[in-house]
Design an enzyme around this catalytic site. Structure first.
Site, PDB file in Angstrom:
ATOM      1  N   ILE A  34     -26.397  13.957  -9.158  1.00 28.43           N
ATOM      2  CA  ILE A  34     -27.459  13.185  -8.523  1.00 28.43           C
ATOM      3  C   ILE A  34     -27.709  11.979  -9.426  1.00 28.43           C
ATOM      4  O   ILE A  34     -27.356  11.985 -10.603  1.00 28.43           O
ATOM      5  CB  ILE A  34     -28.752  14.006  -8.290  1.00 28.43           C
ATOM      6  CG1 ILE A  34     -29.377  14.459  -9.615  1.00 28.43           C
ATOM      7  CG2 ILE A  34     -28.474  15.211  -7.408  1.00 28.43           C
ATOM      8  CD1 ILE A  34     -30.705  15.192  -9.433  1.00 28.43           C
ATOM      9  N   ASP A  35     -28.289  10.931  -8.869  1.00 25.92           N
ATOM     10  CA  ASP A  35     -28.477   9.693  -9.612  1.00 25.92           C
ATOM     11  C   ASP A  35     -29.251   9.934 -10.907  1.00 25.92           C
ATOM     12  O   ASP A  35     -30.126  10.798 -10.973  1.00 25.92           O
ATOM     13  CB  ASP A  35     -29.237   8.666  -8.767  1.00 25.92           C
ATOM     14  CG  ASP A  35     -28.470   8.233  -7.539  1.00 25.92           C
ATOM     15  OD1 ASP A  35     -27.271   8.543  -7.443  1.00 25.92           O
ATOM     16  OD2 ASP A  35     -29.095   7.578  -6.673  1.00 25.92           O
ATOM     17  N   LYS A  36     -28.961   9.135 -11.894  1.00 20.96           N
ATOM     18  CA  LYS A  36     -29.655   9.205 -13.176  1.00 20.96           C
ATOM     19  C   LYS A  36     -31.169   9.151 -12.995  1.00 20.96           C
ATOM     20  O   LYS A  36     -31.906   9.908 -13.633  1.00 20.96           O
ATOM     21  CB  LYS A  36     -29.189   8.059 -14.066  1.00 20.96           C
ATOM     22  CG  LYS A  36     -29.952   7.903 -15.371  1.00 20.96           C
ATOM     23  CD  LYS A  36     -29.481   6.666 -16.128  1.00 20.96           C
ATOM     24  CE  LYS A  36     -30.343   6.402 -17.352  1.00 20.96           C
ATOM     25  NZ  LYS A  36     -29.919   5.171 -18.066  1.00 20.96           N
TER      26      LYS A  36
END
Length: 270
Positions: A70-72
């Site tokens: 998942i995105d940072k």
């Protein structure tokens, strides 16, 4: 040297004071955690020095293998495999779209639909800022199912269920629809956080001293459902909102009577 050492000590203490994750579940095959915003799930070629979740998890559980990302800047549920067999089986589940992923996000404005299926093909790493964009000719097949959970003042809560796993898929699909997640500096350029004074009419605080309720990407991986790699049992994991997003939820629910978790019976089940 003394000042430098003191600064390093204070910086390290602050970093440790903010928990990188909380454990949702662990056994000999998998570990599921609720990560904070600002951590990479695994090594990233664009940001080699960024703090990584997998390394933090390994300090407690030993070696782990990433099976999805998942995105940072996204918070929420992340699963790791703890052995090669679990890694292979879970990776196959993600590849074959057998994993159900549910995200919640707070967006600007008021979408006029209750449900929307977005199928625009997406092209990752399409510009100098490494953004994903909709591209009918060169994009990869992508699908995200959205549900409008309700509008609250200048914002709306959305549920997003990505069927594919493209980089920044939810953010890119929303941008294609002209909808922007709160504090999404990459896709909207909007860096302003959520302040209580933005939507509370009778706010009497000091505007110079006010701190934002939330100042990072308002996207949260709320639920993850998999088949256990050893037993085949269907398992569902729900990641509670982190403190900043929960503060926004409570304030908006109090003022506008719109709650993305209404009827969830404490577990987040729609």
């Amino acid at each position: 040297m003394i000042l430098a050492d003191l600064f390093f000590f204070k910086y390290t203490w602050i970093m440790k004071a903010v928990a990188d994750y909380t454990k949702l579940y662990a056994d000999e095959d998998i570990v599921v955690v609720n990560k904070r915003s600002g951590l990479l799930v695994a090594a990233d070629r664009y940001d080699a020095d960024a703090r990584r979740l997998d390394l933090a998890v390994e300090e407690e559980f030993g070696a782990v293998f990433a099976v999805h990302r998942i995105d940072k800047d996204t918070s929420g549920a992340v699963i790791y495999a703890r052995n090669a067999d679990a890694h292979r089986i879970l990776s196959m589940q993600f590849e074959q779209r057998e994993v159900k992923k549910v995200y919640h996000c707070l967006v600007h404005g008021r979408p006029q639909w209750q449900e929307w299926q977005e199928d625009s093909p997406l092209l990752p790493d399409a510009d100098s800022r490494h953004r994903t964009v909709a591209n009918q000719r060169s994009g990869k097949p992508s699908q995200t199912n959205f549900r409008n959970l309700g509008s609250a003042g200048p914002y709306s809560w959305l549920e997003a269920c990505p069927r594919t796993g493209r980089t920044h898929q939810i953010r890119a699909h929303l941008r294609h629809l002209g909808i922007f997640i709160v504090c999404d500096t990459l896709y909207s350029g909007n860096q302003r956080g959520v302040y209580l004074s933005d939507f509370k009419r009778k706010w009497n605080g000091d505007s110079d001293e006010e701190r934002p309720l939330l100042s990072r990407l308002a996207l949260h991986a709320w639920r993850l459902s998999i088949a256990h790699p050893r037993t085949g049992e269907r398992m569902e994991f729900t990641a509670p909102y982190p403190r900043d997003l929960e503060a926004v939820r409570r304030q908006l629910a109090k003022l506008f009577r719109v709650d993305p978790l209404a009827g969830e019976d404490g577990r987040g089940e729609a």
